[in-house]
Structure formats: structure tokens, C-alpha cells
Design a protein around this motif. Sequence first.
Motif, PDB file in Angstrom:
ATOM      1  N   UNK A  49       0.860  -1.189   0.000  1.00 52.00           N
ATOM      2  CA  UNK A  49       0.000   0.000   0.000  1.00 52.00           C
ATOM      3  C   UNK A  49       0.895   1.236   0.000  1.00 52.00           C
ATOM      4  N   UNK A  50       0.606   2.205  -0.867  1.00 51.65           N
ATOM      5  CA  UNK A  50       1.522   3.336  -0.995  1.00 51.65           C
ATOM      6  C   UNK A  50       0.857   4.713  -0.908  1.00 51.65           C
ATOM      7  N   UNK A  51      -0.482   4.787  -0.938  1.00 48.84           N
ATOM      8  CA  UNK A  51      -1.110   6.112  -0.918  1.00 48.84           C
ATOM      9  C   UNK A  51      -2.526   6.025  -0.391  1.00 48.84           C
ATOM     10  N   UNK A  52      -2.958   7.122   0.246  1.00 44.39           N
ATOM     11  CA  UNK A  52      -4.354   7.310   0.659  1.00 44.39           C
ATOM     12  C   UNK A  52      -4.817   8.621   0.044  1.00 44.39           C
ATOM     13  N   UNK A  53      -5.878   8.558  -0.764  1.00 45.26           N
ATOM     14  CA  UNK A  53      -6.338   9.752  -1.463  1.00 45.26           C
ATOM     15  C   UNK A  53      -7.843   9.934  -1.251  1.00 45.26           C
ATOM     16  N   UNK A  54      -8.355  11.088  -1.671  1.00 43.42           N
ATOM     17  CA  UNK A  54      -9.747  11.441  -1.384  1.00 43.42           C
ATOM     18  C   UNK A  54     -10.732  10.939  -2.425  1.00 43.42           C
ATOM     19  N   UNK A  55     -10.251  10.573  -3.604  1.00 46.19           N
ATOM     20  CA  UNK A  55     -11.139  10.195  -4.704  1.00 46.19           C
ATOM     21  C   UNK A  55     -10.766   8.826  -5.258  1.00 46.19           C
ATOM     22  N   UNK A  56     -11.762   8.150  -5.839  1.00 45.63           N
ATOM     23  CA  UNK A  56     -11.557   6.811  -6.381  1.00 45.63           C
ATOM     24  C   UNK A  56     -11.071   6.894  -7.821  1.00 45.63           C
ATOM     25  N   UNK A  57      -9.943   6.289  -8.145  1.00 43.14           N
ATOM     26  CA  UNK A  57      -9.448   6.362  -9.522  1.00 43.14           C
ATOM     27  C   UNK A  57      -9.900   5.168 -10.360  1.00 43.14           C
ATOM     28  N   UNK A  58     -10.239   5.437 -11.606  1.00 40.64           N
ATOM     29  CA  UNK A  58     -10.387   4.372 -12.590  1.00 40.64           C
ATOM     30  C   UNK A  58      -8.988   4.145 -13.158  1.00 40.64           C
ATOM     31  N   UNK A  59      -8.417   2.995 -12.850  1.00 41.24           N
ATOM     32  CA  UNK A  59      -7.040   2.716 -13.262  1.00 41.24           C
ATOM     33  C   UNK A  59      -7.015   2.477 -14.770  1.00 41.24           C
ATOM     34  N   UNK A  60      -6.180   3.225 -15.457  1.00 41.77           N
ATOM     35  CA  UNK A  60      -6.134   3.198 -16.912  1.00 41.77           C
ATOM     36  C   UNK A  60      -4.785   2.691 -17.387  1.00 41.77           C
ATOM     37  N   UNK A  61      -4.771   1.479 -17.947  1.00 39.12           N
ATOM     38  CA  UNK A  61      -3.576   0.855 -18.521  1.00 39.12           C
ATOM     39  C   UNK A  61      -2.417   0.809 -17.539  1.00 39.12           C
ATOM     40  N   UNK A  62      -2.702   0.820 -16.250  1.00 43.22           N
ATOM     41  CA  UNK A  62      -1.680   0.799 -15.201  1.00 43.22           C
ATOM     42  C   UNK A  62      -0.685   1.950 -15.340  1.00 43.22           C
TER      43      UNK A  62
END
Length: 384
Positions: A49-62
Amino acid sequence: MTRVLLRASAAVLLLLATVLVGWRILKPAEVLATAKTAYPPLVIAQRGAFAKITVAPLIFQDRLRIYAAKHQVRADDPIYAHGVNTTRWSLRRWPAQLSGVVTDDTTVITQWSDGELVALDGRTGQITWRAKGPDAPDYDGYRTGAATVWDPPALRVSSGTVLLTAGQQIIAYAVSTGAERWRATAPAGCTDGFTTAGGVYVCATGSYDLNSGQPVADWPTGPYTAVGCPVATSNCLGFRDGTGKGWRTPLPKPRRTVALDDPATTVAAGIVVGVQGRVVTGYQDDGTKLWSWNGQARVLGGPPGRLLLLTPKNDLVALNPATGIRQYRFRLGTSKLEKINWNVGAVQVSEHYMAIERLRKGGSKDQDSPTHYFTSSPVLLVSI
């Protein structure tokens, strides 16, 4: 009299200026900002685990992370950044609201409440095509935007086709060009379905070939329960029919899969896997047991060569899907001292990365409540 006229004239001019400013602010508008730097290479960060953020990302092509907001879709990079970075590209529209986002290969398709479909090149943010469809639901992503990018209400994709549903309408467009492939008026209850990895749209009352819109012959009877859907109820790897029988869907014709008859099973990492009590079991399609792993866990997904499990203590466990042998295990926290007593919400798993929406244990079910999410930065990013 002159003073009165001057005052009246000034008032009229002020009113006109106010109207003009208001119109400039409130008039329909669209602002596109495209990428200014080269498309980033694939980088696989150190596992954990490397980050905590406020919004959910749609992971695109890694490589990129795509975020949803009420009037905007935007992307940032690199994917392994420890926070939300400066926007790489963005599209903002007003007053339309962002209803859903899906991706297929290099294309990002966005659906807006005014019925506009806008496709962008996910690498650059350039608009590649647009089409006009029926009005869509308003933004329902709440604080993180997870529902908009991971489970859009009326947008699905598979096999080079993007499918939208509205009322009893089903409309299919080519992902590459935006050309309408077909549209149909479906029976009531057919707009809340899923697409299969084999290129079929399945709903409670039937199934439709995504290329032609024709009903698929000899399809099992519904209602259906989809399993193994990576994101957006799209490209689902299997389902159970109305009699409880399991089927896998790598091709347009479903394949009978006895192992999926058990309601506790799903498809991940190329196999059928089930959880019973404190045992996780891998199966062949015919129900033959491949292996068992002792431990209480939830199946999160299966990128190539890894079956990912989440334990009650929020450890991530990866098993070899062919043998059940543990490949690695680590704690889902960005530091050793970080509290990880959260419940898992929505999840997206890609080949090398994962995003988890963390919910507060015992918290409110209301997503607008301050006690719904685990922290003010509820989304955890993980390299797997």
C-alpha cells in the motif's frame, strides 16, 4: 430631471452588466485541457500500500488514474504517486453532470446527464468522437466518485462496443468511431444487466449480441447473477442462471460450468474459486477440486497469475491460481503504525495495481454522512 435620468440609465446599465456576467457564468460551457507531456511508461511500484487519497481512480492501462466529479472527468499521473497530482488532462461541462465513465483499450467514454457521449483518447485527453443519446442519470458518485467510475448506472462496455441503457432503450456504439451499431426497445427490467467477456449483453429477460443487437439463441433462462466482473458490470466472466446453474462466458456462447453452481463461488485468475467458512478452494469447471487454502478471506480479484484475497485483519494474500500456494502476504497500511480496522467498500483490481474504498466499521450507510468513510482520505492505492 437630468439627475433622475442619469440614475435610471446607470441602473439599467448595471442590470445589463449583471445579466451579462450571470449569462457568462451560467451559460452552457465545455472546457477541455489536453496532455502537455509524453504518455508515461509502465512502471510497477514496489509491492504494498503506498497512498491514501480522497477520490476513487479508474485505473487506466496501469499508467494513469481517472477521476470523476459532478461536472468533470480528469486524469493524473504517475499511477504510483502518493497523492492526487496535477491534472494531466480534463474535460469539464456545465450544467451537464457526469453520469458514468468506462474504458476500452485506449478510449475513455464519458456519459453526461444531457445525453452527450464524449469519447477521449485516454493517453492525451483529446476528444475522438461524440454522440447524442438519451438523457442519463445525474452524478451519483458522492464524495469519492467510486460509483461513477467503477459502477456507472447506465453505461457498459465489451468487445469494442459501448452500451447505454435508458428506460426501455438499449443503444450500442462502436468504441473506435462512435457510430451507432444498433438500438432496441427491450422489455421492462432489461436495462439493469451486464456484458460478458464474450460480447453479449445479458438482462433479466434476455441476451443480445453486442455487434448486431440480435437475441442470442439457446441462451439459458434468467434471471441471472453475474460473477467475475472486473469493473462497471462489464466483461463479466460468468453467471448463474434462473435455475442456479453456473456458466462461464469467454465466448458469445456460454460454457456450462458445474463449479459455479455453488453460490459461494466466482471466477478469478482464470479459475473458479469459492469460500466456505475458513477455507478457500480452487476448482476446475467440472467441479473437480484443484487445491484448498486454509484461512478466512474474501476474493478481491485475479490479475494474471495471482488470486487476491483479503483477510478479516485486512491483509492482502496472493495465491498461485494453479496450485493454491501462497505467493506473498502483506498488511494493507501505508505504515506499520497505521490503523487498518476498516471495512472494504468498492474495489478495482488491475494487473499491477488496486484501489480500495475504505468504510468505517459501524459507520453510517448514508454516503453523505461524515461517519460513512474510514477517514477523510478513504481510498487506498496498492501495488500488487
